[in-house]
Write a protein that holds these residues in place. Structure first.
Motif, PDB file in Angstrom:
ATOM      1  N   GLY A 196      42.960  25.585  42.989  1.00 34.56           N
ATOM      2  CA  GLY A 196      42.964  26.073  44.369  1.00 34.56           C
ATOM      3  C   GLY A 196      42.367  27.464  44.484  1.00 34.56           C
ATOM      4  O   GLY A 196      41.652  27.773  45.450  1.00 34.56           O
ATOM      5  N   LEU A 197      42.647  28.314  43.496  1.00 35.85           N
ATOM      6  CA  LEU A 197      42.050  29.651  43.488  1.00 35.85           C
ATOM      7  C   LEU A 197      40.534  29.552  43.468  1.00 35.85           C
ATOM      8  O   LEU A 197      39.835  30.321  44.149  1.00 35.85           O
ATOM      9  N   ARG A 198      40.011  28.602  42.688  1.00 37.67           N
ATOM     10  CA  ARG A 198      38.561  28.406  42.612  1.00 37.67           C
ATOM     11  C   ARG A 198      37.987  28.008  43.972  1.00 37.67           C
ATOM     12  O   ARG A 198      36.972  28.530  44.400  1.00 37.67           O
ATOM     13  N   VAL A 199      38.657  27.090  44.642  1.00 27.65           N
ATOM     14  CA  VAL A 199      38.162  26.614  45.933  1.00 27.65           C
ATOM     15  C   VAL A 199      38.234  27.717  46.982  1.00 27.65           C
ATOM     16  O   VAL A 199      37.264  28.008  47.680  1.00 27.65           O
ATOM     17  N   VAL A 200      39.398  28.340  47.108  1.00 28.25           N
ATOM     18  CA  VAL A 200      39.578  29.380  48.126  1.00 28.25           C
ATOM     19  C   VAL A 200      38.692  30.589  47.819  1.00 28.25           C
ATOM     20  O   VAL A 200      38.071  31.150  48.710  1.00 28.25           O
ATOM     21  N   GLY A 201      38.617  30.965  46.549  1.00 24.77           N
ATOM     22  CA  GLY A 201      37.773  32.086  46.173  1.00 24.77           C
ATOM     23  C   GLY A 201      36.317  31.863  46.514  1.00 24.77           C
ATOM     24  O   GLY A 201      35.603  32.789  46.915  1.00 24.77           O
ATOM     25  N   LYS A 202      35.860  30.638  46.391  1.00 27.46           N
ATOM     26  CA  LYS A 202      34.463  30.322  46.687  1.00 27.46           C
ATOM     27  C   LYS A 202      34.167  30.434  48.188  1.00 27.46           C
ATOM     28  O   LYS A 202      33.065  30.790  48.579  1.00 27.46           O
ATOM     29  N   ALA A 203      35.161  30.156  49.005  1.00 27.42           N
ATOM     30  CA  ALA A 203      34.940  30.100  50.449  1.00 27.42           C
ATOM     31  C   ALA A 203      35.447  31.314  51.215  1.00 27.42           C
ATOM     32  O   ALA A 203      35.102  31.498  52.379  1.00 27.42           O
ATOM     33  N   SER A 204      36.268  32.155  50.599  1.00 24.51           N
ATOM     34  CA  SER A 204      36.924  33.244  51.322  1.00 24.51           C
ATOM     35  C   SER A 204      36.292  34.597  51.007  1.00 24.51           C
ATOM     36  O   SER A 204      35.924  34.874  49.877  1.00 24.51           O
ATOM     37  N   ASP A 205      36.219  35.435  52.020  1.00 27.07           N
ATOM     38  CA  ASP A 205      35.748  36.810  51.830  1.00 27.07           C
ATOM     39  C   ASP A 205      36.893  37.766  51.526  1.00 27.07           C
ATOM     40  O   ASP A 205      36.673  38.961  51.377  1.00 27.07           O
ATOM     41  N   ASP A 206      38.120  37.249  51.460  1.00 24.03           N
ATOM     42  CA  ASP A 206      39.294  38.094  51.269  1.00 24.03           C
ATOM     43  C   ASP A 206      39.836  37.936  49.852  1.00 24.03           C
ATOM     44  O   ASP A 206      40.572  36.996  49.568  1.00 24.03           O
ATOM     45  N   PRO A 207      39.486  38.849  48.928  1.00 22.03           N
ATOM     46  CA  PRO A 207      39.948  38.712  47.547  1.00 22.03           C
ATOM     47  C   PRO A 207      41.468  38.795  47.409  1.00 22.03           C
ATOM     48  O   PRO A 207      42.034  38.244  46.468  1.00 22.03           O
ATOM     49  N   ALA A 208      42.131  39.454  48.349  1.00 18.56           N
ATOM     50  CA  ALA A 208      43.592  39.557  48.282  1.00 18.56           C
ATOM     51  C   ALA A 208      44.243  38.185  48.420  1.00 18.56           C
ATOM     52  O   ALA A 208      45.327  37.955  47.885  1.00 18.56           O
ATOM     53  N   ARG A 209      43.574  37.276  49.105  1.00 21.13           N
ATOM     54  CA  ARG A 209      44.143  35.939  49.303  1.00 21.13           C
ATOM     55  C   ARG A 209      44.402  35.259  47.956  1.00 21.13           C
ATOM     56  O   ARG A 209      45.483  34.722  47.721  1.00 21.13           O
ATOM     57  N   VAL A 210      43.432  35.275  47.045  1.00 20.43           N
ATOM     58  CA  VAL A 210      43.633  34.611  45.758  1.00 20.43           C
ATOM     59  C   VAL A 210      44.511  35.449  44.830  1.00 20.43           C
ATOM     60  O   VAL A 210      45.331  34.898  44.092  1.00 20.43           O
ATOM     61  N   ARG A 211      44.362  36.753  44.879  1.00 21.19           N
ATOM     62  CA  ARG A 211      45.201  37.605  44.022  1.00 21.19           C
ATOM     63  C   ARG A 211      46.672  37.492  44.395  1.00 21.19           C
ATOM     64  O   ARG A 211      47.538  37.382  43.522  1.00 21.19           O
ATOM     65  N   ASP A 212      46.971  37.528  45.691  1.00 20.93           N
ATOM     66  CA  ASP A 212      48.360  37.411  46.140  1.00 20.93           C
ATOM     67  C   ASP A 212      48.954  36.050  45.777  1.00 20.93           C
ATOM     68  O   ASP A 212      50.109  35.964  45.345  1.00 20.93           O
ATOM     69  N   ALA A 213      48.152  34.992  45.951  1.00 23.78           N
ATOM     70  CA  ALA A 213      48.640  33.649  45.618  1.00 23.78           C
ATOM     71  C   ALA A 213      48.967  33.563  44.125  1.00 23.78           C
ATOM     72  O   ALA A 213      50.000  33.005  43.738  1.00 23.78           O
ATOM     73  N   ALA A 214      48.109  34.119  43.290  1.00 23.13           N
ATOM     74  CA  ALA A 214      48.346  34.096  41.846  1.00 23.13           C
ATOM     75  C   ALA A 214      49.632  34.832  41.493  1.00 23.13           C
ATOM     76  O   ALA A 214      50.449  34.336  40.708  1.00 23.13           O
ATOM     77  N   GLU A 215      49.824  35.991  42.071  1.00 23.77           N
ATOM     78  CA  GLU A 215      51.025  36.780  41.752  1.00 23.77           C
ATOM     79  C   GLU A 215      52.298  36.082  42.232  1.00 23.77           C
ATOM     80  O   GLU A 215      53.323  36.111  41.537  1.00 23.77           O
ATOM     81  N   GLN A 216      52.244  35.448  43.375  1.00 20.71           N
ATOM     82  CA  GLN A 216      53.419  34.723  43.854  1.00 20.71           C
ATOM     83  C   GLN A 216      53.751  33.543  42.942  1.00 20.71           C
ATOM     84  O   GLN A 216      54.917  33.299  42.641  1.00 20.71           O
ATOM     85  N   ALA A 217      52.723  32.853  42.481  1.00 20.39           N
ATOM     86  CA  ALA A 217      52.961  31.741  41.558  1.00 20.39           C
ATOM     87  C   ALA A 217      53.526  32.241  40.236  1.00 20.39           C
ATOM     88  O   ALA A 217      54.439  31.635  39.672  1.00 20.39           O
ATOM     89  N   LEU A 218      52.985  33.360  39.743  1.00 16.71           N
ATOM     90  CA  LEU A 218      53.470  33.903  38.470  1.00 16.71           C
ATOM     91  C   LEU A 218      54.911  34.369  38.560  1.00 16.71           C
ATOM     92  O   LEU A 218      55.640  34.366  37.558  1.00 16.71           O
ATOM     93  N   ALA A 219      55.341  34.762  39.763  1.00 14.26           N
ATOM     94  CA  ALA A 219      56.739  35.177  39.935  1.00 14.26           C
ATOM     95  C   ALA A 219      57.697  34.020  39.649  1.00 14.26           C
ATOM     96  O   ALA A 219      58.850  34.244  39.281  1.00 14.26           O
ATOM     97  N   LEU A 220      57.212  32.783  39.765  1.00 13.90           N
ATOM     98  CA  LEU A 220      58.051  31.620  39.470  1.00 13.90           C
ATOM     99  C   LEU A 220      58.350  31.502  37.974  1.00 13.90           C
ATOM    100  O   LEU A 220      59.227  30.747  37.582  1.00 13.90           O
ATOM    101  N   LEU A 221      57.607  32.232  37.160  1.00 14.69           N
ATOM    102  CA  LEU A 221      57.836  32.182  35.704  1.00 14.69           C
ATOM    103  C   LEU A 221      58.909  33.170  35.269  1.00 14.69           C
ATOM    104  O   LEU A 221      59.337  33.148  34.110  1.00 14.69           O
ATOM    105  N   ASP A 222      59.316  34.065  36.172  1.00 16.51           N
ATOM    106  CA  ASP A 222      60.343  35.075  35.813  1.00 16.51           C
ATOM    107  C   ASP A 222      61.713  34.451  35.656  1.00 16.51           C
ATOM    108  O   ASP A 222      62.052  33.466  36.236  1.00 16.51           O
TER     109      ASP A 222
END
Length: 194
Positions: free
Chosen positions: A168-194
């Protein structure tokens, strides 16, 4: 006596991979390939088969080139969870990078463009995703065994979630001009590993 090839098939395959990766399968014509590779149409057909065959060979090369690095990243001795986090963050950073965005990931591109109607492409996408999921699962199992990941977490389900997130990061990153969108999504997902 058979004629000698007047081109390097390996270099031509790499060049075709780059063209398909930049333009996509449908937008790349045989005329584009002939011009880009500097090889006659008959030689292309004789060496690689039709355009679809050439694309699948290029996709195989792309996947084979990336698999060892992914294996190294997730199989290093020591703590496993930092490697998983680093991989997800790398995917997010690459996906947010303006230089990366036009091409994206060839496997993800293939999943969106060809896999729904091409069983050969779908099989290759599934193999790539299965490899990534297996590596993530193994790393998360190691993390759990080493006490980095809580014992009540499901490593297989987490590996699948991370795979889906990374694609999903690949798809959204390819189409979005907002880098925070993919970075924030990644960090939220990684929080599930805590």
């Amino acid at each position: 006596m058979a004629r000698t090839k007047e081109f390097d098939p390996d270099a031509a395959l790499q060049s075709a991979l780059e063209l398909f990766w930049r333009k996509g399968y449908e937008a790349t014509s045989m005329a584009d390939l002939v011009e880009h590779l500097g090889i006659g149409r008959a030689s292309l057909y004789a060496t690689y088969g039709n355009k679809r065959d050439l694309y699948l060979k290029a996709l195989d090369r792309y996947s084979e080139a990336r698999a060892p690095g992914l294996t190294r990243e997730l199989s290093r001795p020591g703590p496993a969870l930092p490697a998983v986090r680093a991989l997800v963050r790398r995917f997010a950073e690459e996906s947010a990078d303006e230089a990366y965005r036009p091409r994206g990931c060839l496997v993800t591109n293939t999943a969106a463009e060809l896999a729904p109607h091409d069983p050969g492409a779908a099989r290759r996408v599934e193999l790539s995703w299965g490899h990534t999921e297996t590596l993530l699962h193994a790393a998360l199992l190691r993390a759990q065994a080493q006490g980095e990941l809580a014992g009540d977490r499901d490593p297989r389900a987490l590996a699948r979630m991370l795979l889906v997130l990374m694609q999903g990061l690949r798809v959204v990153g390819k189409a979005s001009d907002d880098p925070a969108r993919v970075r924030d999504a990644a960090e939220q997902a990684l929080a599930l590993l805590d």
